[in-house]
Design a protein around this motif. Structure first.
Motif: not given
Length: 377
Positions: A105-116
């Motif tokens: 969840m933190v990564a999902y809302f972090s600019p430049g990051k992507e959750v796959v």
């Protein structure tokens, strides 16, 4: 009711209300704490996802650990150049690590990051050791393809026809294929080079049926064989042939360390080699970055994590980013009104020749019309 009763009644009511309210508060408190505990436990549970994050870019025309990233034998004519041609990287959650829901969840809302999804990066059942081996193999294949593609683009005669060199006795193609046969297709997919054949077989598993179309003399035939297990790795397939590899006229070495893997640096490696083997500075001194796989014939293929790679390229100072045609849609998601991403022009490339022409045109005129993700600009 008598005059002396109200005090008794009034005193009794607050006592009953207070007891009921306390029980409700207690129930609410217990429920709230239980919910908080459940949420905390849920947030810590592992989820089947990984995170892609921006990572450093490296100049193929520069140095790595104080030595040239790409080097040639002393007797090979090379040319001085300037500017930069960066290959870009992306950081991925390691295969042995487990991402929690909170981390995702933190990564999902972090600019430049992507959750796959994890399976999109690491196939089910693949160990961390297997993943590292595959990554290194892809990196070595990318370097080999980059050498061949760049040499061909620079005018060297390097044949890439997929020709059978040896046939191993006791394996599926024994008695079917011969030395000198040209492999045309595998499972209906055209084979452009020996590397294509290697990749097609490597993607199979022992026991899989494989259709091989080959040409001998002027006759073309198709046979079906059952893949055997590779004795060096029983999980991987083998059909019993070795292919004649393209003969490279001289050695080209890469210095990149041991932590970089995958195939996405191929196109930029090829561009860097080409620049060193041809007169003049291809970039005109500009800072170019990009990504993409490379095939022996110079075809550029799509990669993963392109949005993270544009971030890394921009942070390293690039003004132009070369994008495989298959990644254009994703790369353009972050474009501004001028069609630039993080201040960089996006240039679409389908082949190494496309990249060479576009970079050369921009070196002569920074406002030149070149293919972009969508249309020329």
């Amino acid at each position: 009711m008598r005059d002396d009763e109200p005090d008794v009644v009034a005193a009794a009511r607050p006592e009953r209300v207070s007891a009921g309210t306390s029980r409700r508060y207690l129930s609410l408190l217990v429920a709230s704490l239980s919910l908080i505990a459940l949420v905390c436990v849920t947030l810590l549970l592992p989820v089947p996802y990984v995170v892609l994050s921006p990572s450093p870019a490296f100049n193929t025309l520069g140095t790595f650990d104080g030595k040239p990233m790409i080097s040639f034998p002393k007797d090979v004519k090379t040319y001085a150049t300037k500017g930069a041609i960066d290959f870009t990287t992306v950081a991925v959650t390691r295969p042995e690590a487990h991402l929690s829901l909170a981390d995702a969840m933190v990564a999902y809302f972090s600019p430049g990051k992507e959750v796959v999804r994890r399976s999109a990066i690491y196939p089910d059942g693949e160990s961390a050791e297997d993943s590292e081996k595959v990554s290194k193999l892809l990196f070595e294949s990318a370097q080999y393809s980059a050498r061949v593609a760049a040499l061909r683009a620079a005018g060297y005669n390097v044949r890439i026809v997929p020709v059978v060199r040896t046939v191993t006795k006791g394996y599926p193609v024994d008695g079917v294929l011969r030395r000198g046969d040209v492999l045309v297709k595998i499972d209906g997919k055209r084979m452009k080079s020996s590397l294509d054949v290697f990749t097609a077989v490597a993607m199979k598993k022992p026991g899989d049926r494989i259709a091989i179309t080959y040409r001998r003399g002027g006759e073309q035939k198709t046979v079906k064989v059952k893949a055997a297990a590779n004795p060096d790795d029983p999980k991987r397939a083998r059909v019993g042939i070795t292919m004649a590899t393209p003969k490279i006229p001289f050695k080209i070495d890469f210095r990149t360390g041991s932590k970089i893997g995958g195939s996405s640096a191929g196109a930029m490696f090829a561009l860097g080699i080409y620049d060193r083997l041809t007169p003049g500075a291809l970039t005109g001194g500009r800072h170019i970055a990009g990504t993409g796989t490379i095939e022996l014939d110079g075809t550029v293929g799509p990669i993963g994590g392109v949005r993270q790679k544009t971030v890394g390229a921009a942070e390293n100072g690039a003004s132009v980013f070369l994008v495989p045609a298959g990644n254009c849609a994703d790369a353009a998601l972050d474009a501004d009104r001028r069609g630039r991403v993080h201040g960089m022009r996006l240039v679409r490339i389908d082949t190494l020749d496309d990249a060479i022409k576009a970079v050369g045109d921009l070196a002569k005129d920074p406002e030149a019309t070149v293919p972009r993700c969508g249309a020329p600009h």
